[in-house]
Write a protein that holds these residues in place. Structure first.
Motif, PDB file in Angstrom:
ATOM      1  N   LEU A   9       0.913  -1.257   0.021  1.00  0.00           N
ATOM      2  CA  LEU A   9      -0.023  -0.017  -0.001  1.00  0.00           C
ATOM      3  C   LEU A   9       0.742   1.309   0.158  1.00  0.00           C
ATOM      4  O   LEU A   9       0.271   2.428   0.003  1.00  0.00           O
ATOM      5  CB  LEU A   9      -0.901   0.014   1.061  1.00  0.00           C
ATOM      6  CG  LEU A   9      -1.908  -1.012   1.181  1.00  0.00           C
ATOM      7  CD1 LEU A   9      -2.742  -0.896   2.688  1.00  0.00           C
ATOM      8  CD2 LEU A   9      -3.005  -1.096   0.054  1.00  0.00           C
ATOM      9  N   ASP A  12       0.093   3.829  -2.978  1.00  0.00           N
ATOM     10  CA  ASP A  12      -1.046   4.298  -2.829  1.00  0.00           C
ATOM     11  C   ASP A  12      -1.278   5.381  -1.645  1.00  0.00           C
ATOM     12  O   ASP A  12      -1.811   6.496  -1.875  1.00  0.00           O
ATOM     13  CB  ASP A  12      -2.270   3.348  -2.574  1.00  0.00           C
ATOM     14  CG  ASP A  12      -2.551   2.530  -3.838  1.00  0.00           C
ATOM     15  OD1 ASP A  12      -2.292   2.828  -4.971  1.00  0.00           O
ATOM     16  OD2 ASP A  12      -3.268   1.339  -3.691  1.00  0.00           O
ATOM     17  N   GLU A  15       0.512   8.533  -2.774  1.00  0.00           N
ATOM     18  CA  GLU A  15      -0.492   9.226  -3.977  1.00  0.00           C
ATOM     19  C   GLU A  15      -1.711   9.788  -3.087  1.00  0.00           C
ATOM     20  O   GLU A  15      -2.461  10.162  -3.988  1.00  0.00           O
ATOM     21  CB  GLU A  15      -0.580   8.267  -5.165  1.00  0.00           C
ATOM     22  CG  GLU A  15       0.683   7.980  -5.636  1.00  0.00           C
ATOM     23  CD  GLU A  15       0.264   7.006  -6.980  1.00  0.00           C
ATOM     24  OE1 GLU A  15      -0.692   6.464  -7.019  1.00  0.00           O
ATOM     25  OE2 GLU A  15       1.399   6.800  -7.682  1.00  0.00           O
ATOM     26  N   ALA A  17      -4.083   8.145  -2.285  1.00  0.00           N
ATOM     27  CA  ALA A  17      -5.258   7.162  -2.994  1.00  0.00           C
ATOM     28  C   ALA A  17      -5.747   5.931  -1.929  1.00  0.00           C
ATOM     29  O   ALA A  17      -6.683   5.198  -2.454  1.00  0.00           O
ATOM     30  CB  ALA A  17      -4.688   6.344  -4.206  1.00  0.00           C
ATOM     31  N   LEU A  18      -5.556   5.822  -0.631  1.00  0.00           N
ATOM     32  CA  LEU A  18      -6.018   4.968  -0.021  1.00  0.00           C
ATOM     33  C   LEU A  18      -7.370   5.358   0.591  1.00  0.00           C
ATOM     34  O   LEU A  18      -7.516   6.799   0.863  1.00  0.00           O
ATOM     35  CB  LEU A  18      -5.092   4.913   1.378  1.00  0.00           C
ATOM     36  CG  LEU A  18      -3.747   4.235   0.890  1.00  0.00           C
ATOM     37  CD1 LEU A  18      -2.940   4.166   2.454  1.00  0.00           C
ATOM     38  CD2 LEU A  18      -4.011   2.647   0.379  1.00  0.00           C
TER      39      LEU A  18
END
Length: 75
Positions: A9, A12, A15, A17-18
């Motif tokens: 992760l 992500d 970025e 994006a989680l």
């Protein structure tokens, strides 16, 4: 969250994006695991050092060498 899931992760997380739930789990694990803290720091330093590398920015010779180096990575 275990370390394997954390590693999966990282991109992500960086970025943004989680999901909120996954980010909380990620940050919670980070607070408890010094090895993952080091891993995340190394990842950030690698990004800062290399900048953004696009497929178009790699010569065909370099691309061939990189692909050959990682072809059998999981074997």
């Amino acid at each position: 969250m275990n370390c394997d899931e954390f590693v999966e992760l990282v991109t992500d997380f960086l970025e943004g994006a989680l999901s909120e739930e996954d980010e909380q789990r990620f940050v919670g694990h980070l607070a408890e695991c010094s090895k993952c803290e080091v891993y995340l720091d190394q990842f950030r330093r690698t990004i800062a050092t290399t900048g953004e590398l696009t497929p178009e920015g790699i010569s065909s010779d370099a691309r061939t060498h990189l692909l050959a180096a990682f072809r059998d990575w999981r074997r």
